[in-house]
Design an enzyme around this catalytic site. Structure first.
Site, PDB file in Angstrom:
ATOM      1  N   SER A 137     -17.847  24.424   7.459  1.00 45.54           N
ATOM      2  CA  SER A 137     -18.405  23.111   7.109  1.00 45.54           C
ATOM      3  C   SER A 137     -18.927  22.998   5.687  1.00 45.54           C
ATOM      4  O   SER A 137     -19.333  21.901   5.280  1.00 45.54           O
ATOM      5  CB  SER A 137     -19.516  22.735   8.090  1.00 45.54           C
ATOM      6  OG  SER A 137     -18.971  22.323   9.319  1.00 45.54           O
ATOM      7  N   LYS A 196     -17.591  20.242   3.554  1.00 43.89           N
ATOM      8  CA  LYS A 196     -18.110  18.877   3.616  1.00 43.89           C
ATOM      9  C   LYS A 196     -18.783  18.463   2.306  1.00 43.89           C
ATOM     10  O   LYS A 196     -18.896  17.262   2.024  1.00 43.89           O
ATOM     11  CB  LYS A 196     -19.093  18.732   4.774  1.00 43.89           C
ATOM     12  CG  LYS A 196     -18.448  18.760   6.167  1.00 43.89           C
ATOM     13  CD  LYS A 196     -19.478  18.506   7.249  1.00 43.89           C
ATOM     14  CE  LYS A 196     -18.846  18.322   8.620  1.00 43.89           C
ATOM     15  NZ  LYS A 196     -18.552  19.604   9.291  1.00 43.89           N
ATOM     16  N   SER A 223     -24.092  18.168   9.884  1.00 49.52           N
ATOM     17  CA  SER A 223     -22.745  18.750   9.828  1.00 49.52           C
ATOM     18  C   SER A 223     -21.814  18.088  10.846  1.00 49.52           C
ATOM     19  O   SER A 223     -20.995  18.751  11.487  1.00 49.52           O
ATOM     20  CB  SER A 223     -22.806  20.262  10.076  1.00 49.52           C
ATOM     21  OG  SER A 223     -21.662  20.914   9.565  1.00 49.52           O
TER      22      SER A 223
END
Length: 420
Positions: A105, A108, A161
């Site tokens: 993640s 991101k 997240s």
């Protein structure tokens, strides 16, 4: 009359002369197989005959007792990591920083940096769809046919997240393919030459990777974006309620938290992003600022305690009064999409190092006394089999070959192809 010499070779001198003799040979070989198999199973340090690969014997990361000036730096358990000055790009610890690995993640941050330029109205409404709800991994709880602002989606993606929020932002930016293309363009612009995005969420994909060095470049760019930092700096946020489009039932809102646990929990902590998947393992980008100096730690493929390792690296670096620089990552430099080096501009005093210089000591970690110690090791195991297991396995193969030979002989005896 010529007599036959007793030493003359005969065809059947070493073969059993009857089925009964062949049967005895088969029984002997079977017993040998059973005994050797039992030894392999019951032998200490083995599991089902084979010792587990060294990698599966997980070493647990523990914080060093001393993180003060002159102490040895923390050594995370994993693939690659670094810590250094975010504004100059000078590294005090570096281990395999140019090794490509799944970013989980932490990608991101690249999603946010690329899409915020397209979705520049925080109040813009985005209607959630079923595809947002059905995405794998961590989700904030978007409900299809409900509207959410771009600002809310950025908070959900960077704080919690949320993969559903990342997917919705990708759709709002023109679709997943368009969003991924924008991410890769942004990576190229930042000189992240060892990064490739395949989705907005960070879910595992063989074509998605990043390096610890590129994570540092990404961290610098994110820290320069005031809006994104205002989102990342948020510790808690009110997620709104809505209505189930099928049942018409209304549901209440709830509070979401910042999963990275840097802001408000680390002295001078600015944030940035954590990540984890089973394939990628732990990934982390952590930044803190003290006395006007910003320090970043990045890591990939961390087996356990990734947050603690990231924080320990920050604490160690801040504590060093005269830290030695191993190498420099060119942070703060942007490149036009054409890739023309003459069009590069520097947004900081990063100065100096070419991208190729990153590999100079990429697989080394600086010891506390200033020496550089290599972390590369040679395993004493071969294909996951320990040395003490090799002999029994060899014996097992010999016994199996003997059994096969005996079976062939017995069959031939019964068919009458070997004289009795």
């Amino acid at each position: 009359m010529r007599s036959h010499h007793p030493s003359s070779p005969t065809r059947t001198a070493v073969l059993p002369r009857s089925p009964r003799a062949g049967l005895r040979l088969i029984v002997s070989a079977a017993i040998a197989l059973l005994l050797i198999g039992a030894q392999l199973v019951l032998s200490p340090g083995t599991s089902h005959g084979l010792s587990q690969p060294e990698e599966t014997q997980a070493k647990v990361y523990e914080s060093p007792a001393d993180l003060g000036d002159g102490s040895k730096p923390p050594t995370p358990v994993g693939t690659s990591w670094l810590v250094g000055d975010l504004d100059t790009g000078e590294l005090q610890v570096a281990h395999d920083i140019d090794k490509k690995h799944a970013p989980a993640s932490t990608i991101k941050l690249l999603t946010a940096l690329a899409l915020v330029e397209v979705l520049d109205d925080p109040k813009q409404k985005v209607e959630a769809e079923f595809e947002d709800m059905e995405i794998d991994g961590t989700k904030v709880g978007l409900m299809q046919k409900n509207d959410y602002t771009v600002d809310l989606l950025f908070h959900a993606m960077l704080m919690s997240s949320a993969n559903d929020a990342a997917n919705a932002l990708g759709r709002a930016a023109g679709g997943q393919d368009k969003a991924v293309a924008l991410m890769n363009e942004k990576a190229e612009e930042l000189g992240m030459t060892n990064t490739h995005a395949a989705n907005t969420s960070g879910l595992d994909d063989k074509n998605q990777y990043m390096t610890a060095a590129d994570m540092m470049k990404l961290a610098w760019a994110v820290c320069e974006n005031d809006y994104l930092m205002s989102v990342i700096d948020t510790e808690t946020y009110k997620f709104p309620g809505g209505k189930n489009p099928d049942t018409k039932e209304k549901f209440k809102g709830y509070e979401i938290q910042n999963h990275t646990k840097i802001v408000g929990q680390v002295d001078g902590g600015l944030g940035l992003k954590n990540g984890f998947t089973r394939q990628a393992k732990g990934a982390y980008i952590a930044v803190a600022e003290r006395d006007g100096r910003r320090v970043v730690s990045t890591m990939l493929g961390i087996d356990n305690n990734s947050r603690q390792a990231a924080v320990d690296l920050l604490e160690w670096d801040f504590a060093q009064k005269d830290p030695k620089s191993l190498q420099t990552v060119p942070v703060g430099q942007t490149v036009t999409p054409s890739g023309d080096p003459s069009a590069s501009e520097s947004g900081s005093d990063a100065g100096g190092a070419d991208a190729d210089d990153n590999s100079a000591v990429g697989d080394q970690v600086e010891s506390g006394d200033g020496a550089v110690a290599s972390d590369s090791t040679t395993s004493s195991k071969t294909l996951g089999v320990s040395d003490e297991t090799l002999l029994p396995i060899g014996m097992l193969l010999v016994a199996a070959a003997l059994l096969l030979t005996a079976l062939i002989i017995l069959v031939r005896l019964r068919r009458g192809k070997i004289p009795r």
